[in-house]
Scaffold this motif. Structure first.
Motif, PDB file in Angstrom:
ATOM      1  N   LYS A  47       4.663   5.438  29.462  1.00  0.00           N
ATOM      2  CA  LYS A  47       5.227   7.256  28.346  1.00  0.00           C
ATOM      3  C   LYS A  47       3.959   7.440  27.717  1.00  0.00           C
ATOM      4  O   LYS A  47       3.926   8.911  28.218  1.00  0.00           O
ATOM      5  N   LEU A  52       4.089  11.523  27.922  1.00  0.00           N
ATOM      6  CA  LEU A  52       4.822  11.879  27.728  1.00  0.00           C
ATOM      7  C   LEU A  52       5.504  10.786  26.106  1.00  0.00           C
ATOM      8  O   LEU A  52       6.301  11.697  25.132  1.00  0.00           O
ATOM      9  N   SER A  53       4.583  10.168  25.257  1.00  0.00           N
ATOM     10  CA  SER A  53       4.732  10.041  24.437  1.00  0.00           C
ATOM     11  C   SER A  53       2.872   9.695  23.763  1.00  0.00           C
ATOM     12  O   SER A  53       2.513   8.793  23.982  1.00  0.00           O
ATOM     13  N   PRO A  82      10.065   8.101  37.196  1.00  0.00           N
ATOM     14  CA  PRO A  82      10.908   7.223  35.924  1.00  0.00           C
ATOM     15  C   PRO A  82      11.437   5.812  36.944  1.00  0.00           C
ATOM     16  O   PRO A  82      12.142   5.958  37.553  1.00  0.00           O
ATOM     17  N   GLU A  84      15.252   5.029  36.111  1.00  0.00           N
ATOM     18  CA  GLU A  84      15.753   6.210  35.885  1.00  0.00           C
ATOM     19  C   GLU A  84      16.099   6.789  37.419  1.00  0.00           C
ATOM     20  O   GLU A  84      14.779   7.808  37.477  1.00  0.00           O
ATOM     21  N   THR A  85      16.578   6.994  38.804  1.00  0.00           N
ATOM     22  CA  THR A  85      16.396   8.071  39.527  1.00  0.00           C
ATOM     23  C   THR A  85      16.433   9.045  39.139  1.00  0.00           C
ATOM     24  O   THR A  85      17.470   9.880  38.852  1.00  0.00           O
ATOM     25  N   ALA A  86      15.308  10.182  39.141  1.00  0.00           N
ATOM     26  CA  ALA A  86      15.277  11.231  38.204  1.00  0.00           C
ATOM     27  C   ALA A  86      15.186  12.322  39.695  1.00  0.00           C
ATOM     28  O   ALA A  86      13.856  12.317  39.638  1.00  0.00           O
ATOM     29  N   VAL A  87      16.156  12.481  40.193  1.00  0.00           N
ATOM     30  CA  VAL A  87      16.812  13.759  40.683  1.00  0.00           C
ATOM     31  C   VAL A  87      17.701  14.667  40.518  1.00  0.00           C
ATOM     32  O   VAL A  87      18.360  14.318  39.385  1.00  0.00           O
TER      33      VAL A  87
ATOM     34  N   THR B  79      19.404  12.695  29.596  1.00  0.00           N
ATOM     35  CA  THR B  79      19.505  11.428  29.236  1.00  0.00           C
ATOM     36  C   THR B  79      18.837  10.670  30.433  1.00  0.00           C
ATOM     37  O   THR B  79      19.124   8.999  31.208  1.00  0.00           O
ATOM     38  N   GLY B  80      18.750  11.446  32.015  1.00  0.00           N
ATOM     39  CA  GLY B  80      19.096  10.773  32.737  1.00  0.00           C
ATOM     40  C   GLY B  80      17.692  10.746  33.955  1.00  0.00           C
ATOM     41  O   GLY B  80      17.720  10.598  35.246  1.00  0.00           O
ATOM     42  N   ALA B  81      16.341  10.688  32.325  1.00  0.00           N
ATOM     43  CA  ALA B  81      15.279  10.781  32.890  1.00  0.00           C
ATOM     44  C   ALA B  81      14.525  12.172  34.233  1.00  0.00           C
ATOM     45  O   ALA B  81      13.299  12.069  33.712  1.00  0.00           O
ATOM     46  N   PHE B  82      14.908  12.851  34.143  1.00  0.00           N
ATOM     47  CA  PHE B  82      15.016  14.095  35.491  1.00  0.00           C
ATOM     48  C   PHE B  82      14.146  14.900  34.375  1.00  0.00           C
ATOM     49  O   PHE B  82      12.904  15.006  34.817  1.00  0.00           O
ATOM     50  N   GLN B  84      12.169  13.592  32.037  1.00  0.00           N
ATOM     51  CA  GLN B  84      11.164  12.910  32.094  1.00  0.00           C
ATOM     52  C   GLN B  84       9.971  13.039  32.887  1.00  0.00           C
ATOM     53  O   GLN B  84       8.840  13.399  32.512  1.00  0.00           O
ATOM     54  N   ASN B 245      10.495  13.333  23.182  1.00  0.00           N
ATOM     55  CA  ASN B 245      10.726  12.032  25.264  1.00  0.00           C
ATOM     56  C   ASN B 245       9.429  11.527  25.475  1.00  0.00           C
ATOM     57  O   ASN B 245       8.876  10.948  26.213  1.00  0.00           O
TER      58      ASN B 245
END
Lengths: 243, 245
Positions: A47, A52-53, A82, A84-87, B79-82, B84, B245
């Motif tokens: 991150k 992002l951070s 990321p 999690e699947t970020a779609v 919350t789902g990282a999209f 991000q 974030n």
């Protein structure tokens, strides 16, 4: 030349020191794995490196650009896939690619060409009109990786790219990640030792925010006298805990 | 290009969700049909459920679901990282804010058009003033869309379901003066309702439907006052979560 150079990178949350004085160099085109148990600081490191951070102290230089002072330039050089699947679930596969292409500022024609190329390269042509939310986990991860690459990043951050995938889907994704070697500098965080062993040029082991060891898989095995990376990892983590 | 593409994405995500049609169009339609049927069967003359009185209220009530749609999308993206993934791209902050909010305006217009088309079928007398009501949609939709940005920036998708899906829609319904005369409930209830923007949104639409600009103006100003405050708060909270974030 180094693609990434971390200089005393530190992240202090109110109650946790997530990353503690991280000094690390990653060469251009290298595929580097960050290994560690939960809470080791891998995701926080990614991150910070991906802007992002903000770090509490220290800096990191990505292809000559500082994450502190050249945030916007750094963003043009990197991409993140990321954990999690970020779609976008209600967009089709093609529309997801177009969206990310636009986010990287690609013109309409260029975005169309790049999307077509990426669809073919990742074997997503057959599902191009399917909504991303309706795809299986393996296909979603494949799309996630394709989305990360559409902006032609020089540095790619993959956070647990194969988490929860079955053996076949994982093997497919490994092949795609391996193909990036030499062209895209990749930082990969993973819990899977075999993943790091199969894919990575070098490995860094983190525990409680500290980088305990860095080297090739063979070097780490030699350092610990272990035959398997998993055993070397466990030994280093336990030794790190004892210190 | 970035803002446009992100706005198109927002519109597609919302319009392709069956929840949108069910709540945004279906629910107000059912209400209009049901209350018109009740009105037709009430002996004597009761003004409250008359179609000319009811339609502006139902149209405004339909807009309250924009908050739910908008907040749900933003909180799920968060919350789902999209988000991000997108925050690591060169897309600027204003593209996110405009991309989340602007597509809601045509959706609001479409909701109102559907509501009034149905009302015309249910014998609302046609008048060119109906077109003026579409003007009222803009400040009213702005109110609910900015609330969506605000709640989406601070709540999880589960919390959004409770607060925007249940609490806000009920509040905006009961305190809007659509279903009953607020003065009948008591002065405290009336005072609370009048302090909030919902009744003013409905009264603005009713006044414009009658081309009564003198009455419309104070309601317009009341709603716009809320809009400015909520928009500032929403943008601040969105940028704060973006930074976090």
């Amino acid at each position: 030349m180094n693609a990434i150079q971390c200089e005393h990178l530190t992240k202090q949350y109110p109650k946790v020191l997530a990353v503690n004085d991280l000094n690390l160099e990653v060469k251009e085109g290298e595929l580097f794995a960050l290994l560690g148990v939960n809470g080791a600081g891998k995701t926080t490191t990614v991150k910070m490196l991906s802007t992002l951070s903000a770090p509490t102290s220290g800096d990191a230089i990505l292809l000559g650009k500082s994450i502190l002072h050249d945030r916007e330039e750094v963003k043009r050089l990197i991409a993140v896939s990321p954990q999690e699947t970020a779609v976008a679930p209600n967009l089709t596969v093609f529309e997801n690619l177009q969206l990310i292409a636009a986010a990287y500022g690609l013109a309409k024609k260029e975005a169309l060409e790049k999307s077509e190329q990426i669809l073919r390269r990742f074997g997503l042509d057959t599902v191009r009109t399917r909504r991303a939310g309706k795809l299986s986990g393996g296909w979603q991860r494949r799309l996630s990786l394709a989305m990360a690459l559409i902006g032609d990043p020089k540095i790619l951050f993959l956070d647990e790219p194969t988490l929860g995938l079955d053996v076949l889907a994982r093997a497919d994704l490994w092949e795609m990640i391996r193909a990036l070697k030499g062209t895209v500098t990749t930082i990969l965080t993973t819990h899977y030792m075999e993943e790091a062993e199969a894919l990575c040029d070098r490995v860094g082991i983190m525990k409680e925010g500290r980088l305990l060891a860095v080297g090739t898989v063979e070097e780490l095995k030699q350092q610990t006298g272990c035959e398997k990376l998993e055993d070397a990892f466990v030994q280093m983590i336990r030794k790190g805990a004892a210190q | 290009m970035k803002t446009h593409r992100f706005a198109v994405r927002t519109a597609k995500e919302i319009l392709r969700d069956p929840l949108t049609l069910g709540f945004g169009i279906g629910f107000p339609t059912v209400l209009l049909l049901l209350l018109s049927a009740i009105q037709a069967n009430i002996p004597g003359k009761v003004e409250l459920f008359e179609i000319a009185h009811l339609t502006p209220g139902v149209a405004c009530f339909g807009l309250s679901f924009l908050t739910l749609f908008s907040a749900l999308l933003i909180s799920k993206d968060r919350t789902g990282a999209f988000l991000q993934r997108l925050y690591a791209t060169p897309m600027p902050a204003h593209s996110f804010i405009l991309g989340y909010t602007l597509p809601m305006i045509p959706i609001a217009l479409a909701q109102t058009v559907v509501c009034y088309l149905l009302a015309l079928i249910l014998r609302l007398p046609f008048s060119a003033n109906i077109l003026l009501v579409l003007l009222a949609v803009l400040p009213n939709a702005w109110l609910y869309v900015s609330l969506g940005l605000l709640f989406g920036s601070i709540l999880t998708d589960k919390q959004v379901g409770g607060i925007c899906g249940a609490l806000l829609t009920n509040l905006s319904a009961w305190l809007s003066g659509t279903w009953f005369d607020l003065n009948l409930v008591g002065s405290v209830f009336g005072a609370i309702a009048n302090a909030l923007p919902f009744v003013h949104a409905v009264e603005l639409a009713r006044a414009l439907q009658n081309a009564d600009f003198g009455t419309a103006l104070p309601h317009f100003l009341w709603v716009m006052g809320y809009n400015v405050v909520i928009t500032f708060a929403a943008v601040f909270l969105f940028l704060r979560q973006m930074k976090k974030n």
